[in-house]
Design a protein around this motif. Structure first.
Motif, mmCIF file in Angstrom:
data_model
loop_
_atom_site.group_PDB
_atom_site.id
_atom_site.type_symbol
_atom_site.label_atom_id
_atom_site.label_comp_id
_atom_site.label_asym_id
_atom_site.label_seq_id
_atom_site.Cartn_x
_atom_site.Cartn_y
_atom_site.Cartn_z
ATOM 1 N N ARG A 42 13.141 -3.842 5.431
ATOM 2 C CA ARG A 42 11.772 -3.943 5.938
ATOM 3 C C ARG A 42 11.005 -4.853 4.988
ATOM 4 N NH1 ARG A 42 9.523 1.815 8.362
ATOM 5 N NH2 ARG A 42 11.304 2.262 9.746
ATOM 6 N N LEU A 43 10.705 -6.054 5.487
ATOM 7 C CA LEU A 43 10.062 -7.060 4.670
ATOM 8 C C LEU A 43 8.584 -7.182 5.017
ATOM 9 C CD1 LEU A 43 12.880 -9.761 4.846
ATOM 10 C CD2 LEU A 43 12.580 -7.921 3.177
ATOM 11 N N ASP A 44 7.857 -7.944 4.215
ATOM 12 C CA ASP A 44 6.428 -8.202 4.415
ATOM 13 C C ASP A 44 5.588 -6.938 4.365
ATOM 14 O OD1 ASP A 44 6.602 -11.082 4.819
ATOM 15 O OD2 ASP A 44 7.592 -10.601 6.717
ATOM 16 N N THR A 45 6.053 -5.939 3.651
ATOM 17 C CA THR A 45 5.244 -4.743 3.437
ATOM 18 C C THR A 45 5.649 -4.113 2.115
ATOM 19 O OG1 THR A 45 4.483 -2.641 4.382
ATOM 20 C CG2 THR A 45 6.816 -3.173 4.635
ATOM 21 N N GLY A 46 4.661 -3.588 1.416
ATOM 22 C CA GLY A 46 4.934 -2.952 0.143
ATOM 23 C C GLY A 46 4.802 -1.447 0.237
ATOM 24 N N VAL A 47 5.027 -0.791 -0.894
ATOM 25 C CA VAL A 47 4.914 0.656 -0.968
ATOM 26 C C VAL A 47 3.497 1.024 -1.401
ATOM 27 C CG1 VAL A 47 5.734 2.718 -2.159
ATOM 28 C CG2 VAL A 47 7.355 0.956 -1.457
ATOM 29 N N ALA A 48 2.851 1.883 -0.612
ATOM 30 C CA ALA A 48 1.494 2.324 -0.936
ATOM 31 C C ALA A 48 1.509 3.526 -1.870
ATOM 32 C CB ALA A 48 0.723 2.650 0.333
ATOM 33 N N SER A 49 2.458 4.439 -1.660
ATOM 34 C CA SER A 49 2.561 5.632 -2.512
ATOM 35 C C SER A 49 3.930 6.271 -2.329
ATOM 36 C CB SER A 49 1.463 6.641 -2.186
ATOM 37 O OG SER A 49 1.556 7.081 -0.838
ATOM 38 N N VAL A 50 4.334 7.023 -3.344
ATOM 39 C CA VAL A 50 5.615 7.725 -3.316
ATOM 40 C C VAL A 50 5.352 9.212 -3.516
ATOM 41 C CG1 VAL A 50 7.894 7.957 -4.370
ATOM 42 C CG2 VAL A 50 6.788 5.712 -4.281
ATOM 43 N N HIS A 51 5.966 10.032 -2.661
ATOM 44 C CA HIS A 51 5.806 11.487 -2.735
ATOM 45 C C HIS A 51 7.184 12.132 -2.840
ATOM 46 C CE1 HIS A 51 1.546 11.075 -1.454
ATOM 47 N NE2 HIS A 51 2.036 10.037 -0.791
ATOM 48 N N ALA A 52 7.209 13.409 -3.106
ATOM 49 C CA ALA A 52 8.483 14.108 -3.261
ATOM 50 C C ALA A 52 9.294 14.118 -1.977
ATOM 51 C CB ALA A 52 8.231 15.537 -3.734
ATOM 52 N N ASP A 53 8.625 14.002 -0.826
ATOM 53 C CA ASP A 53 9.323 14.103 0.457
ATOM 54 C C ASP A 53 9.141 12.899 1.367
ATOM 55 O OD1 ASP A 53 6.648 14.439 0.989
ATOM 56 O OD2 ASP A 53 6.907 16.232 2.243
ATOM 57 N N ARG A 54 8.491 11.845 0.871
ATOM 58 C CA ARG A 54 8.259 10.681 1.737
ATOM 59 C C ARG A 54 7.765 9.483 0.921
ATOM 60 N NH1 ARG A 54 3.740 13.622 1.632
ATOM 61 N NH2 ARG A 54 1.695 12.585 1.763
ATOM 62 N N VAL A 55 7.851 8.319 1.566
ATOM 63 C CA VAL A 55 7.279 7.089 1.033
ATOM 64 C C VAL A 55 6.293 6.560 2.061
ATOM 65 C CG1 VAL A 55 7.740 4.681 0.468
ATOM 66 C CG2 VAL A 55 9.249 6.459 -0.390
ATOM 67 N N GLU A 56 5.093 6.259 1.635
ATOM 68 C CA GLU A 56 4.084 5.673 2.514
ATOM 69 C C GLU A 56 4.007 4.179 2.241
ATOM 70 O OE1 GLU A 56 0.470 7.827 1.937
ATOM 71 O OE2 GLU A 56 1.246 9.660 2.884
ATOM 72 N N LEU A 57 4.081 3.390 3.310
ATOM 73 C CA LEU A 57 4.079 1.948 3.181
ATOM 74 C C LEU A 57 2.695 1.371 3.434
ATOM 75 C CD1 LEU A 57 7.422 1.103 5.039
ATOM 76 C CD2 LEU A 57 7.051 1.663 2.631
ATOM 77 N N GLU A 58 2.491 0.132 3.002
ATOM 78 C CA GLU A 58 1.192 -0.514 3.157
ATOM 79 C C GLU A 58 0.859 -0.841 4.602
ATOM 80 O OE1 GLU A 58 1.541 -3.835 0.553
ATOM 81 O OE2 GLU A 58 0.990 -2.691 -1.238
#
Length: 450
Positions: free
Chosen positions: A229-245
């Protein structure tokens, strides 16, 4: 150094990685006294960390004890200790117990640490891949998740993994993981292969490579079952998920961070030391630090100038060559000769993607190859890097070719770890690697902080 006649004239080398070891070996070959300080009692070969993380190699095989490396260098003393401060004015370091070690020269080769760019939760929940301990910690975590899924303690969604960063680290670990998960699913060890997501803010994988390599890496990983998955970064990292920009979220219990690196904290915090991009030391063409006679910075701790105002990348070949070059300049200084600007011999850039799959751009004109031929090139370059610090290259090369031929190159050993190489005849000739299961809230140690 206290208690040793003439130790004040020793060259102090901070860091026992590729750069520091190359420097100390060159000086030791000439009979120059060296005090090498590192928090670990071993040298680690970082290009193979992803293979440790995916159980293709035990951690000990890429962590060679310093005492073995310098056994034939009586003028090189290795101190295993944590450095709390750099004193560039006195050409020395301060250890955690308060002891100060000074010398005729100071070579800063302290390496790097993960750079999280301020992403919330990344340091707490993501697994970096910058040290042997990092790789071993990730291997243990992945094994725990696989076992929990196979025993019904976790559902199949726990098999999904997010890799952050589309450079060589991210591409290599993604390729190895897709092969591993596919093999385990085929063997019915796990109910499904899961999905490996590779996230990068850029528009292409392996950004420093050619367009042909970008396409090859993307297509090959996609064919293996990964999802770039390109052209998007990581907004936050959690114990059970990753939220993308882009506003989407990926449920996962495993986030692998290959999104960048910066200099070790001890370098960034040193008083009187000018640092630039990535917290690294800006050096002159001869690898010295402006205004600080006798101070050199090399490897991942330095911004080393290249032609046309650019800086050299953080590569193993750059680290090894700059370490050796700094030693050459120290020898020149000691004999009253002028230092020489660092000349990097570019061996090319390459990345492993999976079994029979790699990309390589080698030679002065960046000749491009991919597939099995690129793998052979990858093997040759890494063998050259290993040859300077390993006494059993033949054993490693035999293993590497076996890996190339095997049908299932990446299969987790459920009952035991892979057999390790014994680096010497004495029990003490084993690296002491401290790694355990990471729990939520843990902050991984800085990979390059010596």
């Amino acid at each position: 150094m206290t208690g040793q006649p003439g130790a004040s004239r020793n060259v102090v080398v901070l860091g026992g990685g590729l750069a520091g070891v190359a420097c100390a070996q060159r000086l030791g070959d000439e009979g120059v006294g060296v005090t090498l300080v590192d928090r670990n009692d071993y040298h680690q070969f970082q290009p193979l960390l992803y293979q440790v993380a995916t159980a293709q190699l035990p951690a000990e095989d890429i962590a060679r004890p310093h005492r073995v490396i310098f056994r034939d260098h009586p003028t090189v003393e290795v101190r295993t200790a944590h450095v709390t401060d750099l004193d560039v004015a006195d050409l020395g370091v301060t250890l955690a117990d308060g002891e100060k070690i000074t010398g005729s020269h100071l070579v800063i080769a302290a390496g790097a640490q993960p750079e999280y760019f301020g992403v919330p939760g990344a340091a707490e929940h993501a697994f970096p891949l910058y040290s042997v301990a990092d790789a071993e910690r990730l291997r243990i975590h992945v094994q725990d998740v696989l076992r929990a899924v196979s025993e019904g303690q976790l559902d199949e969604n726990a098999l999904d993994i997010v890799v952050v960063g589309g450079g060589p680290t991210g591409v290599e670990i993604t390729g190895a993981l897709t092969e591993l998960m596919t093999a385990l699913a085929t063997m019915e060890r796990i109910p499904a292969s899961g999905k490996i997501f590779l996230i990068d803010r850029g528009s292409r994988l392996l950004g420093a490579f050619s367009d042909r390599s970008h396409k090859y890496a993307y297509d090959r990983l996609s064919e293996q079952g990964a999802e770039p998955r390109l052209d998007t970064g990581v907004a936050s990292v959690h114990a059970d998920r990753v939220e993308l920009e882009d506003g989407t979220a990926i449920p996962t219990r495993t986030v692998i961070w290959g999104g960048g690196e910066s200099a070790a904290p001890v370098v960034q915090a040193a008083a009187g030391l000018k640092t630039g991009r990535g917290g690294r030391v800006d050096v002159l063409p001869d690898l010295t630090v402006a205004g600080l006679p006798g101070v050199y910075a090399v490897g991942d701790a330095a911004n080393i100038p290249a032609r046309h105002g650019a800086t050299l990348p953080q590569l193993g070949s750059v680290a090894q060559q700059s370490g050796e070059w700094s030693a050459g300049n120290i020898l020149r200084e000691r004999s009253g000769q002028p230092t020489k600007p660092f000349h990097y011999k570019d061996k090319g850039i390459m990345a492993m993607i999976g079994r029979n799959a790699a990309v390589a751009e080698v030679g002065k004109h960046r000749h491009q190859v991919d597939g099995p031929l690129a793998f052979a090139a990858w093997l040759g370059v890494h063998a050259m890097l290993l040859s300077g610090v390993h006494s059993k290259v033949d054993a490693f090369m035999s293993w590497a070719w076996d890996y190339f031929e095997r049908d299932h190159a990446a299969i987790v050993e459920w009952s035991a770890r892979p057999k390790r190489i014994v680096w010497g005849d004495e029990p003490a000739d084993a690296p002491h690697i401290s790694a355990g299961r990471k729990t939520s809230g843990d902050s991984p140690p800085a990979a390059g902080d010596s």
